[in-house]
Design a protein around this motif. Structure first.
Motif, PDB file in Angstrom:
ATOM      1  N   CYS A  53       0.759  -1.175  -0.152  1.00 55.76           N
ATOM      2  CA  CYS A  53       0.209  -0.023   0.082  1.00 55.76           C
ATOM      3  C   CYS A  53       0.533   0.908  -0.155  1.00 55.76           C
ATOM      4  CB  CYS A  53      -1.040  -0.105   1.165  1.00 55.76           C
ATOM      5  SG  CYS A  53      -1.931   1.007   1.447  1.00 55.76           S
ATOM      6  N   GLY A 113      -1.553   5.522  -1.577  1.00 62.77           N
ATOM      7  CA  GLY A 113      -2.745   4.941  -0.006  1.00 62.77           C
ATOM      8  C   GLY A 113      -3.097   3.340  -1.352  1.00 62.77           C
ATOM      9  N   SER A 168      -1.916   6.255   3.473  1.00 61.33           N
ATOM     10  CA  SER A 168      -1.811   4.637   2.952  1.00 61.33           C
ATOM     11  C   SER A 168      -1.539   5.216   4.930  1.00 61.33           C
ATOM     12  CB  SER A 168       0.141   4.463   3.159  1.00 61.33           C
ATOM     13  OG  SER A 168       0.152   3.663   3.642  1.00 61.33           O
TER      14      SER A 168
END
Length: 418
Positions: A16, A20, A341
């Motif tokens: 990730c 994000g 993230s």
């Protein structure tokens, strides 16, 4: 957790990233045992792919360099099945070709912060993420918290429960939220790194489950400029070296205060660095359409008691017979959304909390009034500051905060800013 044998299937080994977004490469299941040691080829420039698929001109990584994605077996989950297309998703650590950690790995960023918290102060963090999302493709309008709104997504809700149960993701609630077509899904607390892993996996699971019914699940902080925003509320609490609760009681009438001295110092660090934190926890232009006063999000670096307008609040605890408040006590950071993230967002909170612990900061005063209704002098006495009102302002706050600007490794910081 995955069953022992998935021959004939692919495993998407992923990370990730700073935007994000879950990206990676797929390998046959039969090859996975060898990949656990050797990993899968990756390149530094992949960390600078923006949300729209491009690489910024001022990104620090170009055509040079090679890395490896090392799969983390305990994160492997099957997404799909029960008549729907099925694939295996597994998260990874990004390492150098000699196996040493890569300085810009988001998952390692969180792991390092949690390790510092444990080593320096003997604290283990438990965390849980509340995620809000908006569905498109529903047969009609929804009503806030209404049963008919839950019935409207009954097949989707059942699918999410079945897939999550099989994946070992500890669901807590799924509910129709306040906004039109808006829902919220929460998980039970887990230790910090596992909590972030589970958040990444659950988000992808929800998106895939919605797609089966021809719907789209959007976790955008503002799917429409005039609509209700979607937040990601990050709850956290602490255990000491002996596994005992170390957060406090969460009770306002506790003579020792609602939070422990260590938890109070941790919270003070977050309050002090919250303007800079916003760049890392709410890193998109639409994020700042949501972080405005009187929107049940967060507009000030306030420390509140059960206050859903506070940037950081003490969550409610139950005092019913047999309920131990200390086992429940937790704080909730509200200035975050799914453009971040989970590794960067939670890691940044830990880094801010460590700043407060190292400086021995006192527990912040609780904000009892609406900051918008206070005079400038009253806000200054706390002090309360308005959180950034745009991404540009948040990035400026990050770069102006000497401590916060040093949390990310140099290349990682340059990549994030780009």
């Amino acid at each position: 957790m995955l069953a022992a044998n998935h021959d004939g299937e692919w495993v998407m080994v992923s990370t990730c990233d700073l935007a994000g977004v879950v990206r990676g490469k797929a390998v046959p299941w039969r090859d996975l045992p060898g990949r656990l040691e050797s990993g899968i080829g990756w390149v530094p420039a992949n960390q600078t792919i923006d949300p729209f698929g491009g690489i910024p001109a001022d990104a620090p990584y170009g055509a040079l360099g090679d890395l490896r994605l090392i799969p983390v077996p305990e994160t492997g989950v099957r997404i799909g099945g029960d008549g729907a297309p099925s694939q295996v998703l597994m998260l990874s650590d990004i390492v150098e070709t000699d196996g040493s950690p890569w300085a810009a790995c988001p998952r390692q960023f969180l792991a390092d912060a949690l390790a510092a918290l444990q080593a320096e102060f003997g604290l283990t963090m438990l965390a849980a993420f509340e995620q809000e999302f908006t569905l498109s493709g529903l047969p009609g309008d929804t009503a806030s918290f209404a049963f008919r709104s839950f019935q409207m997504v009954a097949p989707l809700a059942d699918r999410i429960e079945a897939w999550s149960s099989r994946a070992g993701l500890p669901l807590e609630q799924l509910l129709p939220e306040y906004g039109g077509m808006q829902y919220e899904i929460t998980m039970k607390p887990a230790e910090g790194l596992a909590a972030a892993d589970q958040t990444v996996l659950l988000r992808e699971l929800v998106i895939a489950a919605a797609r089966v019914d021809g719907m789209k699940a959007s976790f955008s902080p503002k799917p429409s400029a005039d609509g209700i925003g979607n937040g990601v509320h990050i709850h956290f609490s602490f255990r000491d070296r002996d596994g005992r609760p170390a957060t406090g009681s969460g009770l306002l009438d506790d003579p020792a205060g609602p939070v422990s001295p260590l938890a109070g110092s941790f919270c003070a660090g977050i309050i002090r660095h919250m303007p800079a934190l916003c760049a890392l926890t709410a890193p998109s232009p639409p994020s700042y359409l949501r972080l405005v006063p009187h929107s049940w999000s967060a507009a000030y670096n306030s420390f509140g008691y059960r206050d859903r307008e506070a940037g950081l609040r003490i969550s409610p605890v139950l005092t019913m017979p047999g309920m131990d408040p200390a086992e429940q006590a937790n704080m909730e950071y509200r200035a975050a959304d799914a453009c971040a993230s989970p590794y960067i967002a939670l890691g940044a909170l830990v880094r801010a909390g460590l700043e407060g612990l190292r400086a021995g900061l006192q527990t912040p005063p609780l904000t009892a009034a609406d900051p918008e209704q206070m005079s400038a002098a009253e806000r200054q006495a706390t002090p309360l500051v308005r959180l950034p009102d745009s991404l540009d302002a948040a990035l400026e706050a990050l770069q102006s905060d000497k401590a916060a600007n040093g949390w990310l490794a140099p290349g990682q910081r340059q990549a994030f800013l780009a």
